[in-house]
Write a protein that holds these residues in place. Sequence first.
Motif, PDB file in Angstrom:
ATOM      1  N   LEU A 166      35.977 -44.103  35.099  1.00 56.82           N
ATOM      2  CA  LEU A 166      35.174 -43.061  34.471  1.00 56.82           C
ATOM      3  C   LEU A 166      34.522 -42.178  35.523  1.00 56.82           C
ATOM      4  N   LEU A 167      33.960 -42.806  36.541  1.00 56.18           N
ATOM      5  CA  LEU A 167      33.275 -42.052  37.586  1.00 56.18           C
ATOM      6  C   LEU A 167      34.206 -41.034  38.231  1.00 56.18           C
ATOM      7  N   ASP A 168      35.438 -41.419  38.461  1.00 55.87           N
ATOM      8  CA  ASP A 168      36.392 -40.522  39.121  1.00 55.87           C
ATOM      9  C   ASP A 168      36.801 -39.348  38.244  1.00 55.87           C
ATOM     10  N   GLN A 169      36.510 -39.433  36.963  1.00 55.40           N
ATOM     11  CA  GLN A 169      36.846 -38.324  36.056  1.00 55.40           C
ATOM     12  C   GLN A 169      35.686 -37.361  35.834  1.00 55.40           C
ATOM     13  N   LEU A 170      34.510 -37.697  36.359  1.00 53.86           N
ATOM     14  CA  LEU A 170      33.343 -36.849  36.140  1.00 53.86           C
ATOM     15  C   LEU A 170      33.394 -35.632  37.055  1.00 53.86           C
ATOM     16  N   ASP A 171      33.063 -34.486  36.486  1.00 51.57           N
ATOM     17  CA  ASP A 171      32.997 -33.239  37.258  1.00 51.57           C
ATOM     18  C   ASP A 171      31.566 -33.083  37.765  1.00 51.57           C
ATOM     19  N   LEU A 172      31.332 -33.539  38.991  1.00 45.81           N
ATOM     20  CA  LEU A 172      29.993 -33.538  39.575  1.00 45.81           C
ATOM     21  C   LEU A 172      30.021 -32.824  40.919  1.00 45.81           C
ATOM     22  N   PRO A 173      28.898 -32.237  41.314  1.00 44.80           N
ATOM     23  CA  PRO A 173      28.827 -31.658  42.659  1.00 44.80           C
ATOM     24  C   PRO A 173      29.115 -32.733  43.706  1.00 44.80           C
ATOM     25  N   THR A 174      29.810 -32.374  44.759  1.00 45.41           N
ATOM     26  CA  THR A 174      30.172 -33.358  45.773  1.00 45.41           C
ATOM     27  C   THR A 174      28.953 -33.940  46.478  1.00 45.41           C
ATOM     28  N   ASN A 175      27.845 -33.204  46.457  1.00 50.30           N
ATOM     29  CA  ASN A 175      26.632 -33.696  47.113  1.00 50.30           C
ATOM     30  C   ASN A 175      25.694 -34.424  46.155  1.00 50.30           C
ATOM     31  N   THR A 176      26.195 -34.834  44.987  1.00 46.46           N
ATOM     32  CA  THR A 176      25.380 -35.578  44.029  1.00 46.46           C
ATOM     33  C   THR A 176      24.829 -36.841  44.683  1.00 46.46           C
ATOM     34  N   GLN A 177      23.521 -37.011  44.615  1.00 50.76           N
ATOM     35  CA  GLN A 177      22.888 -38.149  45.269  1.00 50.76           C
ATOM     36  C   GLN A 177      23.410 -39.468  44.702  1.00 50.76           C
ATOM     37  N   HIS A 178      23.811 -40.359  45.572  1.00 50.01           N
ATOM     38  CA  HIS A 178      24.278 -41.717  45.272  1.00 50.01           C
ATOM     39  C   HIS A 178      25.684 -41.761  44.691  1.00 50.01           C
ATOM     40  N   LEU A 179      26.371 -40.624  44.591  1.00 48.59           N
ATOM     41  CA  LEU A 179      27.732 -40.628  44.052  1.00 48.59           C
ATOM     42  C   LEU A 179      28.681 -41.429  44.944  1.00 48.59           C
ATOM     43  N   VAL A 180      28.633 -41.163  46.237  1.00 48.74           N
ATOM     44  CA  VAL A 180      29.549 -41.831  47.168  1.00 48.74           C
ATOM     45  C   VAL A 180      29.257 -43.327  47.226  1.00 48.74           C
ATOM     46  N   GLU A 181      27.974 -43.673  47.254  1.00 49.66           N
ATOM     47  CA  GLU A 181      27.605 -45.086  47.323  1.00 49.66           C
ATOM     48  C   GLU A 181      28.032 -45.845  46.061  1.00 49.66           C
ATOM     49  N   LEU A 182      27.846 -45.211  44.911  1.00 52.90           N
ATOM     50  CA  LEU A 182      28.245 -45.879  43.668  1.00 52.90           C
ATOM     51  C   LEU A 182      29.751 -46.085  43.636  1.00 52.90           C
ATOM     52  N   ARG A 183      30.493 -45.092  44.045  1.00 48.06           N
ATOM     53  CA  ARG A 183      31.949 -45.242  44.087  1.00 48.06           C
ATOM     54  C   ARG A 183      32.345 -46.388  45.031  1.00 48.06           C
ATOM     55  N   HIS A 184      31.640 -46.501  46.133  1.00 48.82           N
ATOM     56  CA  HIS A 184      31.945 -47.539  47.124  1.00 48.82           C
ATOM     57  C   HIS A 184      31.745 -48.937  46.540  1.00 48.82           C
ATOM     58  N   VAL A 185      30.596 -49.185  45.887  1.00 51.72           N
ATOM     59  CA  VAL A 185      30.331 -50.536  45.369  1.00 51.72           C
ATOM     60  C   VAL A 185      31.244 -50.870  44.197  1.00 51.72           C
ATOM     61  N   LEU A 186      31.569 -49.883  43.386  1.00 54.34           N
ATOM     62  CA  LEU A 186      32.470 -50.149  42.257  1.00 54.34           C
ATOM     63  C   LEU A 186      33.884 -50.452  42.758  1.00 54.34           C
ATOM     64  N   ALA A 187      34.327 -49.704  43.748  1.00 55.99           N
ATOM     65  CA  ALA A 187      35.660 -49.939  44.299  1.00 55.99           C
ATOM     66  C   ALA A 187      35.752 -51.328  44.928  1.00 55.99           C
ATOM     67  N   ALA A 188      34.621 -51.831  45.434  1.00 56.24           N
ATOM     68  CA  ALA A 188      34.589 -53.169  46.022  1.00 56.24           C
ATOM     69  C   ALA A 188      34.450 -54.258  44.966  1.00 56.24           C
ATOM     70  N   GLY A 189      34.292 -53.879  43.696  1.00 54.22           N
ATOM     71  CA  GLY A 189      34.249 -54.844  42.614  1.00 54.22           C
ATOM     72  C   GLY A 189      32.881 -55.407  42.282  1.00 54.22           C
ATOM     73  N   TYR A 190      31.816 -54.766  42.786  1.00 51.99           N
ATOM     74  CA  TYR A 190      30.468 -55.255  42.498  1.00 51.99           C
ATOM     75  C   TYR A 190      30.011 -54.787  41.123  1.00 51.99           C
ATOM     76  N   GLU A 191      29.300 -55.678  40.414  1.00 53.54           N
ATOM     77  CA  GLU A 191      28.878 -55.386  39.046  1.00 53.54           C
ATOM     78  C   GLU A 191      27.415 -54.984  38.933  1.00 53.54           C
ATOM     79  N   ASN A 192      26.569 -55.509  39.836  1.00 50.29           N
ATOM     80  CA  ASN A 192      25.133 -55.304  39.659  1.00 50.29           C
ATOM     81  C   ASN A 192      24.415 -55.451  40.997  1.00 50.29           C
ATOM     82  N   HIS A 193      23.483 -54.542  41.225  1.00 50.71           N
ATOM     83  CA  HIS A 193      22.719 -54.534  42.472  1.00 50.71           C
ATOM     84  C   HIS A 193      22.028 -55.866  42.722  1.00 50.71           C
ATOM     85  N   PHE A 194      21.423 -56.442  41.706  1.00 50.76           N
ATOM     86  CA  PHE A 194      20.601 -57.629  41.892  1.00 50.76           C
ATOM     87  C   PHE A 194      21.428 -58.906  41.999  1.00 50.76           C
ATOM     88  N   ARG A 195      22.662 -58.868  41.536  1.00 49.14           N
ATOM     89  CA  ARG A 195      23.534 -60.027  41.716  1.00 49.14           C
ATOM     90  C   ARG A 195      24.273 -59.969  43.051  1.00 49.14           C
TER      91      ARG A 195
END
Length: 208
Positions: A166-195
């Motif tokens: 879903l994230l990869d289909q969103l039309d967002l500015p490339t400088n959207t805060q936390h976009l790159v980081e969120l993509r990184h953790v999801l691609a690594a298979g992480y589900e939740n910050h606290f876990r």
Amino acid sequence: MTSSSTAFRRTGERAENRLAFGLLDLLDEYWVTCEIRFANESAEAPLPADVLWDGYRQRLEAGREAEAVTYSLWVDWFEDHGTSATAFAEVLGDDIDRVVAERSEAPLRRARRVLECSGPVRWTVKELTYRTAMRLPDLHSAVFRGLLASFHDVYGNLEPAAALALLDQLDLPTNTQHLVELRHVLAAGYENHFRSPGAWDDAVRSCS
């Protein structure tokens, strides 16, 4: 209880509920929403669902700030898995198709507010609503904030591969805060910050 007495009791409940929402409009305080929920959970009977959820929907659509209402949805209704599916359906899930099709300002305002605080809702409950909301570019930023909250909230819930798709289909500015980081953790298979408490910090370092 006779049908007439039941109708009388229901009429009284509706009036009390409208009065409670009027008090919420006047004070704009979270504790009023707590009182509304306590009344809904009373031993006698829940409040009429149409009045209860109409009250939430109307305030989510209003032009004024709705912080008390969105906070109530987040911590009282969405974090409780016993109520989250019903609450999410009532305030957005059941009519997201109409909201996207009609593109009216007030329902879109409601959609943005609900999506942004929907992090604790189970992924299986909210995924279709997210996908439907993505048909409308005006809702893309709200879907992103919903995905971000789904990862960061203590009770946040998502499925990494599906969320990344879903994230990869969103039309967002490339400088959207936390976009790159969120993509990184999801691609690594992480589900939740606290876990996985170190995953986000690793993403920040890797993406900086």
